[in-house]
Design a protein around this motif. Structure first.
Motif: not given
Length: 136
Positions: A108, A114, A117, A120-121
């Motif tokens: 990561d 960004g 993130s 993860w979404q």
């Protein structure tokens, strides 16, 4: 980064559409729709594992990470063949495990701002779709 986000979210559309079709029974061919969902899942997991490759060259544990990256699509494919009744649960676990490996191995940190993130979404939505299809 906008294009990457747009493409990432666009990749969710087949998961969301097929999940909706399977849950509501709006598909005339539920078996084929379920097969499409599983095939698309295997394909996307392989793609997401492949995203790790450029980062491997920056990591001290690159050999171990290379084995991890290759293992996800291989296990996915073999599960699709031999454990097809459980493929949705296995795929859910593989998507989540891939994210855990990315975090635990410091991948990561090598991603652009960004992107972690976004990952993860995307992983969360894909996992929910898998579980919805499996349990409904």
């Amino acid at each position: 980064m906008l294009l990457i986000k747009t493409l990432g979210y666009s990749g969710l559309l087949p998961f969301i559409y097929l999940t909706y079709a399977l849950i509501t029974g709006n598909s005339q061919q539920l078996d084929e729709t379920s097969l499409l969902f599983s095939i698309y899942s295997c394909l996307i997991l392989g793609f997401m594992s492949g995203v790790i490759w450029p980062v491997l060259y920056q990591q001290p544990s690159r050999n171990r990470l290379a084995l991890w990256a290759v293992s996800f699509p291989v296990f996915s494919f073999l599960s699709f063949i031999w454990l097809s009744d459980y493929i949705l649960l296995i795929q859910t676990g593989l998507f989540i495990l891939l994210r855990i490996v990315e975090v635990a191995e410091g991948i990561d940190e090598a991603y652009p701002t960004g992107y972690a993130s976004l990952r993860w979404q995307l992983t969360s939505i894909v996992s929910v779709c898998h579980l919805c299809v499996f349990f409904f």
